[in-house]
Scaffold this active site. Sequence first.
Site, mmCIF file in Angstrom:
data_model
loop_
_atom_site.group_PDB
_atom_site.id
_atom_site.type_symbol
_atom_site.label_atom_id
_atom_site.label_comp_id
_atom_site.label_asym_id
_atom_site.label_seq_id
_atom_site.Cartn_x
_atom_site.Cartn_y
_atom_site.Cartn_z
ATOM 1 N N CYS A 195 0.793 -1.235 0.000
ATOM 2 C CA CYS A 195 0.000 0.000 0.000
ATOM 3 C C CYS A 195 0.825 1.284 0.000
ATOM 4 C CB CYS A 195 -0.950 0.007 1.189
ATOM 5 S SG CYS A 195 -2.263 -1.204 0.990
HETATM 6 P P1 NAD Z 1 -4.651 -9.140 -3.709
HETATM 7 O O1 NAD Z 1 -3.758 -9.145 -4.883
HETATM 8 O O2 NAD Z 1 -4.255 -9.863 -2.459
HETATM 9 O O3 NAD Z 1 -6.084 -9.718 -4.135
HETATM 10 C C1 NAD Z 1 -6.758 -9.399 -5.313
HETATM 11 C C2 NAD Z 1 -7.554 -10.632 -5.744
HETATM 12 O O4 NAD Z 1 -8.417 -10.275 -6.821
HETATM 13 C C3 NAD Z 1 -6.702 -11.788 -6.233
HETATM 14 O O5 NAD Z 1 -7.031 -12.959 -5.511
HETATM 15 C C4 NAD Z 1 -7.086 -11.927 -7.716
HETATM 16 O O6 NAD Z 1 -7.027 -13.260 -8.186
HETATM 17 C C5 NAD Z 1 -8.501 -11.382 -7.704
HETATM 18 N N1 NAD Z 1 -9.022 -10.903 -8.985
HETATM 19 C C6 NAD Z 1 -8.417 -10.139 -9.911
HETATM 20 N N2 NAD Z 1 -9.258 -9.870 -10.933
HETATM 21 C C7 NAD Z 1 -10.437 -10.483 -10.632
HETATM 22 C C8 NAD Z 1 -11.689 -10.560 -11.286
HETATM 23 N N3 NAD Z 1 -11.934 -9.978 -12.458
HETATM 24 N N4 NAD Z 1 -12.677 -11.272 -10.678
HETATM 25 C C9 NAD Z 1 -12.445 -11.896 -9.495
HETATM 26 N N5 NAD Z 1 -11.276 -11.844 -8.837
HETATM 27 C C10 NAD Z 1 -10.279 -11.140 -9.392
HETATM 28 O O7 NAD Z 1 -4.948 -7.622 -3.399
HETATM 29 P P2 NAD Z 1 -5.262 -6.958 -1.960
HETATM 30 O O8 NAD Z 1 -4.011 -6.801 -1.189
HETATM 31 O O9 NAD Z 1 -6.423 -7.650 -1.357
HETATM 32 O O10 NAD Z 1 -5.695 -5.490 -2.425
HETATM 33 C C11 NAD Z 1 -6.934 -5.258 -3.081
HETATM 34 C C12 NAD Z 1 -7.150 -3.752 -3.126
HETATM 35 O O11 NAD Z 1 -7.273 -3.234 -1.797
HETATM 36 C C13 NAD Z 1 -6.011 -2.960 -3.772
HETATM 37 O O12 NAD Z 1 -6.549 -1.863 -4.440
HETATM 38 C C14 NAD Z 1 -5.196 -2.494 -2.577
HETATM 39 O O13 NAD Z 1 -4.479 -1.317 -2.845
HETATM 40 C C15 NAD Z 1 -6.298 -2.230 -1.560
HETATM 41 N N6 NAD Z 1 -5.871 -2.336 -0.156
HETATM 42 C C16 NAD Z 1 -5.033 -3.333 0.241
HETATM 43 C C17 NAD Z 1 -4.662 -3.407 1.582
HETATM 44 C C18 NAD Z 1 -3.707 -4.468 2.050
HETATM 45 O O14 NAD Z 1 -3.172 -4.318 3.150
HETATM 46 N N7 NAD Z 1 -3.470 -5.530 1.308
HETATM 47 C C19 NAD Z 1 -5.153 -2.478 2.514
HETATM 48 C C20 NAD Z 1 -6.034 -1.506 2.077
HETATM 49 C C21 NAD Z 1 -6.390 -1.432 0.736
#
Ligand code: NAD
Length: 446
Positions: free
Chosen positions: A280
């Site tokens: 992030c």
């Molecule tokens: P991640 O990469 O762990 O998970 C994303 C998931 O989405 C993956 O499992 C992927 O296979 C799936 N995916 C992609 N395209 C898809 C589709 N069309 N249909 C269904 N599934 C699909 O990402 P994350 O860490 O969970 O982050 C997600 C969002 O949240 C990002 O924008 C990130 O910046 C934000 N965020 C993350 C955190 C954190 O600590 N990880 C905290 C706050 C915000």
Amino acid sequence: MTRVCIVGAGYVGLVTGLGLAELGHDVLCVDVDEGKVDAINAGRAPIHEAGVHDLLRMHVGTGFRASSHLAEAIAASQLTLLCVGTPSSANGSIDTSAVERAAAHIGSALPSAEPGHCVIVKSTVLPGTTDGTVTEVLAQFSGMSPGVEFGVGANPEFLTEGQAVEDFLRPDRIVIGGDELALAALRKLYAGLPDVPLVVTNARTAELVKYASNAMLANAISFANEIANLGSAIGGIDAMEVMRGVHLSRYLTGKGPDGSPVRAGLAAFYEPGCGYGGSCLPKDVAALAALGREMGLPLLLLDAVAAVNDGQPARLVAATEAALKGLPGRRIAVLGLAFKPDTDDVRCSPAFPVLHALVAGGAAVVAHDPIVGAEVLEREGLTEVAHVADLQSAIKAVDAIIIVTRWADYGALPGLLAELDPAPVVVDGRRMLDPSSVPHYAGIGR
Ligand code: NAD
């Protein structure tokens, strides 16, 4: 109870889905990764995160299921939370292609959903994305009217990896923005968390709250590091002592009802170290700075925050080189691959620039992490680095130990080092050990 469809079962989607199931909602988590879907349905958490395993065992098959069929999930639900990744693109901005692709699929499925279905963007996206691109794509693929036939909103996520479940169940705030349908659906969704401050606004303000929050934290870290670097250059100054003095300011240490000091959580960010990493802070700072440049409004402060951070791993390597009087042929153990403790997330971990620089400098390097395995080293092109799973073995017969991640396990180092003769120098990139607890100590900002 709301029937919720989560799109993207990653850190955010999985934790949010399980948290909502715990609040009594009925959750269907959709992911394109069938391996993840199968693991979740079998009760195996695809991520290492405190509390996830227990919640999964408690709710899987009842209030919580995973699926790879998006259209069916949308048709069966009342609200969709979009939680797919938004990685950095080459110019520092974010790549929203996964959000746009998912929005197109959701849009196509919307006509078969319940009237008034709401699509909420939880992914971190730049201000204007939800009420711009996402709404346009949903309208185009559904042929329906936003704000009337379906709702659209933003509900950014503030979870901290390592304590994500706790953060979901006891959040410091909930920020929601969007049209009336979306706001009503989100109020109902979070009604089970009645004592949490709720910020109700428009979608682009909600989106900027997320970026501003992360930029503030990154700013604090780089500020502490810049002061630490100056202290090192002057000499005779320990940045930890400087920061302890700064922390005692009434703005960072208030008084409790009985007059006892109460330190603000922000003080923890005003500490010298080898820099922030993770999925992030680096990405969000870069994206906001890129947006500023694109708008003809360069964000000078954030550019500097990123530049200071990018330089910190090299400072850790330089401190090691100085302590060892050179790197070639030196045996070095790097402790910690995860970007922070209690998670297996290695995205943008400062461990990687440190490892690359040590290898390039001719050192013989081993790496240890309590959770992250050897496959990560290969993925990062660090095939020269040996992964040693056992801490005691990792630090045996090395000239230096570099602490990159503040894992609690490394608190045992003073005891373990007492058994080694000669004892290696400890280069503490997180300033987590008492300098007097090990025979030879060096740290950022000393
Ligand atoms: P991640 O990469 O762990 O998970 C994303 C998931 O989405 C993956 O499992 C992927 O296979 C799936 N995916 C992609 N395209 C898809 C589709 N069309 N249909 C269904 N599934 C699909 O990402 P994350 O860490 O969970 O982050 C997600 C969002 O949240 C990002 O924008 C990130 O910046 C934000 N965020 C993350 C955190 C954190 O600590 N990880 C905290 C706050 C915000």
